[in-house]
Design an enzyme around this catalytic site. Sequence first.
Site, PDB file in Angstrom:
ATOM      1  N   LYS A 281       0.812  -1.219   0.000  1.00 50.16           N
ATOM      2  CA  LYS A 281       0.000   0.000   0.000  1.00 50.16           C
ATOM      3  C   LYS A 281       0.839   1.259   0.000  1.00 50.16           C
ATOM      4  O   LYS A 281       0.438   2.269  -0.561  1.00 50.16           O
ATOM      5  CB  LYS A 281      -0.946   0.015   1.209  1.00 50.16           C
ATOM      6  CG  LYS A 281      -2.068  -1.000   1.075  1.00 50.16           C
ATOM      7  CD  LYS A 281      -3.276  -0.628   1.910  1.00 50.16           C
ATOM      8  CE  LYS A 281      -4.391  -1.642   1.682  1.00 50.16           C
ATOM      9  NZ  LYS A 281      -5.539  -1.431   2.563  1.00 50.16           N
TER      10      LYS A 281
ATOM     11  N   LYS B 267      -4.692 -10.157  -6.434  1.00 52.80           N
ATOM     12  CA  LYS B 267      -5.906 -10.255  -5.625  1.00 52.80           C
ATOM     13  C   LYS B 267      -7.035  -9.415  -6.226  1.00 52.80           C
ATOM     14  O   LYS B 267      -6.788  -8.310  -6.679  1.00 52.80           O
ATOM     15  CB  LYS B 267      -5.573  -9.764  -4.211  1.00 52.80           C
ATOM     16  CG  LYS B 267      -6.637 -10.006  -3.171  1.00 52.80           C
ATOM     17  CD  LYS B 267      -6.189  -9.528  -1.798  1.00 52.80           C
ATOM     18  CE  LYS B 267      -6.267  -8.027  -1.660  1.00 52.80           C
ATOM     19  NZ  LYS B 267      -6.121  -7.529  -0.286  1.00 52.80           N
TER      20      LYS B 267
ATOM     21  N   LYS C  15     -11.117  -3.924  -4.290  1.00 52.13           N
ATOM     22  CA  LYS C  15     -11.991  -2.789  -4.583  1.00 52.13           C
ATOM     23  C   LYS C  15     -11.191  -1.585  -5.033  1.00 52.13           C
ATOM     24  O   LYS C  15     -11.747  -0.636  -5.562  1.00 52.13           O
ATOM     25  CB  LYS C  15     -12.893  -2.459  -3.383  1.00 52.13           C
ATOM     26  CG  LYS C  15     -12.225  -2.431  -2.034  1.00 52.13           C
ATOM     27  CD  LYS C  15     -13.265  -2.439  -0.895  1.00 52.13           C
ATOM     28  CE  LYS C  15     -12.632  -2.893   0.409  1.00 52.13           C
ATOM     29  NZ  LYS C  15     -13.581  -3.303   1.420  1.00 52.13           N
TER      30      LYS C  15
END
Length: 332
Positions: free
Chosen positions: A111, A195, A198
């Site tokens: 991230k 993965k 969203k």
Amino acid sequence: ENRIFSGIQPTGNLTLGNYLGAIRNWAALQDDYECIYCLVDLHAITLFQNPEELRRNTREVAAGLLACGIDPKKHILFNQSQNQDHAELAWIFNCVARMGWLNRMTQFKEKAGKNRENASTGLFVYPNLMAADILAYKATHVPVGEDQKQHLELARDIAAKFNNDWEKPDFFPLTEPLILGAATRVMSLRDGTKKMSKSDPSDMSRINMTDGPDAIAQKIRKAKTDPEALPSEAEGLEGRPEAQNLVNIYAALRGVDVETALGDVGGKQFSEFKPILSDVAVSVLGPIGEEMQRLLQDVAEIDRILCEGSERSRAITNPILREVREVVGFVQ
Ligand code: TYM
């Protein structure tokens, strides 16, 4: 005494990954355990969120959980920021967890990306807040998808170090992950090694829980595959990530294991399998999407459910936090 806790970030769309990896299992566990489910808005702001969107997403994810059968009367559904005990315990855990432990977290590296100097410090200590979420309830089991496993191991390390440092061997439980079903790691429809998320910029990479039948069919039709037919044994899926992913999704949607699923669809070409998969996906997600839309007509009722849930959550955590302050040595 077993107690279930789990959390989900109220950011963006709920995906089929959230549903198969987590929410569906959360609903099933309600029959046998005391369950506490949390919309983790404090976690969400580790990356900047537009305030109006954060509020809207919080209500939308609440509606999604309710539509999937989470029962806010028998169990607890609330948003994290309405129970301050999470943040207080997280601070204490900031003083328990070691830099080296957090440096190993793969999700932080993903991230934060290349520009780590510019990541929020909240993003770095995110796993400490997650441990606090769980341990503020002394929860024993946490149902999650596979991507959360490393964070749960950290929660165990924090619990063990806390118990050890303050010489209270059984104070916090060493929480067990529950990683259940045939699709514990749902992958992107465009790339079987990534993965389903969203936050993926391509909407074609994921199935959203609010997608209608046409969108679902189109996304599955366009999903990446390989040229071979489906194998009749699970071993035949090895080295075929896209085929593996679509079969896992199919099995999970039907609530069967991969072998059983291949008993039905093994030997089929993707051109034949994809419409079958779409039909199953539509039959499971269609009614949930409709119920979500219905619930979202009454935002005040959703807010009321979350407010009441947070009150009941505080009734569990307040006495535990009082014990924690005593153990640590705070005057109270
Ligand atoms: P989050 O919001 O990213 O995801 C919520 C749940 O959905 C699962 N999940 C998936 N499972 C399978 N395949 C996928 N592609 C997929 N994408 C998401 C996740 O594993 C998760 O179970 N840090 C957590 C939220 C959290 C939490 C907690 C969880 C905060 N505190 C305490 C458990 C206990 C997160 O970001 O989940």
